[in-house]
Design an enzyme around this catalytic site. Structure first.
Site, PDB file in Angstrom:
ATOM      1  CG  ASP A  43     -49.161 102.723  17.521  1.00  0.00           C
ATOM      2  OD1 ASP A  43     -48.682 102.600  16.382  1.00  0.00           O
ATOM      3  OD2 ASP A  43     -49.337 101.744  18.279  1.00  0.00           O
TER       4      ASP A  43
ATOM      5  CD  GLU B 161     -84.141  96.781  14.284  1.00  0.00           C
ATOM      6  OE1 GLU B 161     -83.832  97.098  15.439  1.00  0.00           O
ATOM      7  OE2 GLU B 161     -84.158  95.589  13.885  1.00  0.00           O
TER       8      GLU B 161
END
Ligand code: DGJ
Length: 729
Positions: A535, A615
């Site tokens: 929030d 990777e």
């Protein structure tokens, strides 16, 4: 001038670049809400738009006699709706007077303006000297209760902030029973309400429902804003979409229990109220006390949701986010949580740091499990000292070793919670919320500290300072892994127990203020079991927040996509994790995991030591690419192009545009043999400019936006593609 006070017809008009907001004092002193919507070219008293039957109703209620007993009639559009004197809809304010009577009848008292955007004592709020403030004061018709309505105006971003202050000027205490921050009335009611709902690992899904007779609500009663419904919403006309139609965005700058309620009355007028949830809320005001409500940020768009997002994103970045990381690039970090969980020691962390540093990662964050005697989630919250036995060294030594690899060092805390098995709990069992005579409810084996008490906050503050003063720490992840139950504070008398939820949040903000001011160079990331307290209240203190514990890039399309309606990309903590994903088990290409994390803070959340050299090379490439596009992604205008909910498309797509550059992201969310290319219409480009795509071709902006661009990704599940679009002429 953003604010015009017209003494003659008693209208107060607030204007932004594209919107107008107006209120008017009527003949009986009632402050009516007359308009919020598209910018009005001229100056006009918009009260003409109040429906005829409403005005005709007034005499029935003896309204215009002017000698007192004005009934507010439940149909008149109110700027502040109060319980008790005739408004039977959702109201924003209710108060118990010292004689026990309930209700208020606020009448206009005075009006003034202030330069700059107002602050709110003890609460987070948007700030900025470029803003303006309008303050309209109302007074109860009988008692000396004053209500000051505050409006903060940011012209450029079309954002208006609203909060109020209730002042007790009587000589006796009164009790607030309800103090919401916003009432907004409409003379129209064909609206949909869009809310962002979810649960743990699936936050901020998008729900759109019609506002019908009765009310549609989103709320939290858990003491935190929570995973279930975000304290933000969009109220829009039924036909509105991403770029069409009238829409109103709202975001509550508060981290506790809240209520959003949109309703339609029998006269077909809509109302929305937003504020602190009145359930379990009361607050006593002694003579001369002032209660400040948190603020609601609102913005209007006459061209759909994209503009709502752009307005909020800009205002949040410029006028809410603070500290050096408001503008400075945030470090690319690796967090060890999904890589090791509780199973680590200093050597393991240093080995991760070494591998990560070589690929361009800039910080290692040590997550849960480094303190007390914590090896699982049953113990030690509240004991904020390093577990040197487990680590094999002190925290400062660990920080030094990490720093030697060229990386910064960050650390996890959960300052608001306590384990029953902790030294802190054994010494101060009263620090945790507990109701007399009841065993407190455990969630994740832990209790919540009573942050409304200064003594408790001081204890935690001292412990945190002790750690931060003795080790080189550049980042804090501030977690909060449960909701609040057993609400009882041993420091408050029994008739004030209704104040605890709000006092908890005030206490939390006070602690955050202290710690962030003392350590301005530390980057703070808020977290709450993932995105459980995502929030604007937390955002004022912490520039970024962990979006979700779910790091699956395909689920993140919905999670980050839903989040993007209100919150900017710069706020969204997003990491590349291992595949199969730990929560969903889904196998996804590393490229796609990277691409999705680009549209957030981009970091890693895996055991890098276990990655193959191929990777690792891909991670190196991604970090380079992310850094290259950082400004464009973080500060560009964000457009949702193909929604993750669109069942007619195999893809999800979105883009960011900043000046002469754009980045288009396409992710295949569903695989199908021989799938045809799809066409996506781009947005935000310049109509008459020419662009190249990934360095090739010459495309007219207008064509890319009206005819569109054919898109595809490589064969295989969940493949993705990034298109870099650059203006060439
Ligand atoms: C919940 C957070 O969302 C996770 O990232 C992790 O920090 C755990 N808590 C640790 O307990």
């Amino acid at each position: 001038m953003a604010i015009v006070i017209n003494e003659q017809n008693k209208t107060f008009t607030v204007s932004t670049k594209n919107s107008t907001y107006q209120m008017k004092v009527n003949c009986a002193g009632v402050l009516l809400h007359t308009y919020y919507g598209k910018k009005l070219g001229g100056e006009m008293d918009m009260s003409y738009s109040i429906k005829r039957d409403m005005v005709e109703d007034i005499p029935k209620y003896e309204a215009i006699k002017g000698d007192g007993q004005y009934s507010l009639v439940e149909v008149l559009p109110q700027e502040l709706s109060c319980f008790g004197c005739g408004d039977y809809r959702d109201t924003a304010l209710n108060l118990r007077h010292s004689d026990g009577s309930l209700g208020l009848q606020p009448i206009f008292h005075s009006v003034r303006t202030e330069k700059g955007k107002y602050n709110i004592p003890s609460l987070p709020a948007f700030y900025g000297d470029e803003g303006e403030t309008l303050i309209v004061t109302l007074k109860d018709r009988v008692y000396d209760i004053f209500v000051h309505l505050y409006y903060g105006v940011f012209e450029e971003t079309d954002v208006i902030l609203r909060s109020m202050r209730i002042e007790n000027k009587t000589d006796k205490p009164v009790t607030l029973e309800k103090a919401l921050s916003l009432t907004l009335d409409f003379n129209y009611s064909e609206f949909d309400l869009i809310t962002f709902y979810g649960r743990w690992a699936s936050e901020r899904d998008v729900q759109r429902v019609p506002v019908e007779h009765g009310s549609v609500q989103g709320f939290s009663t858990r003491g935190a804003s929570g995973h279930i419904i975000n304290p933000s919403c969009i109220l829009c006309e039924r036909e509105a979409n991403e770029e069409y139609g009238n829409a109103y965005g709202f975001a509550f700058v508060y981290s506790g229990s809240f209520l959003i309620s949109a309703s339609k009355n029998y006269n077909n007028n809509a109302r929305i109220v937003i504020g602190i949830n009145p359930e379990n809320f009361s607050f006593e005001l002694s003579p001369n006390d002032i209660f400040c409500t948190p603020e609601v940020a609102m913005t209007f768009s006459s061209c759909g949701f994209s503009k709502i997002s752009h307005n909020f994103h800009k205002a949040i970045r410029n006028n809410l986010c603070r500290g050096q990381y408001k503008t400075a690039r945030r470090p690319v970090l690796i967090n060890n949580w999904e890589g090791t969980y509780f199973d680590f020691n200093a050597d393991k962390l240093v080995s991760m740091a070494k591998d990560a540093s070589e690929l361009g990662v800039e910080m290692l964050v040590l997550d849960d499990g480094w303190f007390g005697k914590r090896n699982d989630d049953h113990t030690s919250l509240g004991d904020w000292y390093a577990n040197e036995n487990k680590l094999g060294c002190s925290l400062s030594e660990l920080a030094e070793r990490i720093n030697e690899t060229g990386m910064k060092f960050g650390i996890w805390f959960e300052p608001e919670c306590i384990s029953e098995d902790s030294d802190l709990y054994r010494a101060h069992p009263d620090y945790a919320f507990k109701m007399p005579g009841r065993k407190p409810t455990l969630y994740r084996q832990q209790l919540v500290l009573d942050m409304s008490r200064k003594e408790v906050r001081d204890n935690i503050f001292m412990q945190l300072c002790n750690i931060l003063d003795n080790a080189n720490i550049s980042y804090i992840k501030w977690d909060f892994n449960r909701s609040i139950t057993d609400l009882y504070s041993c420091e408050l008398p029994k008739d004030k127990q209704g104040e605890i939820f709000h006092r908890y949040i005030l206490g939390l903000y006070e602690l955050l203020d202290r710690i962030t001011s003392k350590y301005p160079n530390i980057l703070f990331e808020s977290c709450s079991s993932g995105g459980g307290r995502f929030d604007l209240g937390m955002h004022y203190y912490m520039p970024q927040a962990w979006v979700s514990d779910n790091t699956d890039p395909i689920d993140r399309l919905r999670i980050q996509g839903g989040t993007s309606f209100i919150y900017p990309v710069s706020r969204m903590g997003a990491h590349v994790s291992a595949s199969p994903n730990h929560i969903t088990g889904r196998i996804t290409p590393l490229e796609t995991r990277g691409l999705v994390a680009y549209f957030g803070t981009y970091g890693l959340e895996l055991d890098i030591n276990k990655m193959s050299s191929v990777e690792k090379e891909e991670i190196r490439r991604q970090i380079k690419e992310f850094k290259r596009f950082y400004e464009l992604i973080q500060y560009g205008d964000y457009y949702r192009l193909i929604s993750p909910y669109n069942a007619n498309s195999l893809y999800c797509s979105w883009m960011v545009v900043k000046e002469s550059e754009a980045l288009l992201a396409v992710v295949k969310k569903q695989n199908r043999a021989k799938a045809a290319d799809e066409v996506v219409r781009l947005k935000g480009l310049k109509h008459n400019a020419y662009y190249s795509i990934n360095g090739e071709g010459k495309y007219l902006g207008e064509a890319l936006m009206s005819l569109g661009l054919p898109i595809w990704t490589d064969n295989g599940d969940y493949t993705s593609k990034l298109y870099y679009i650059k203006q060439i002429i």
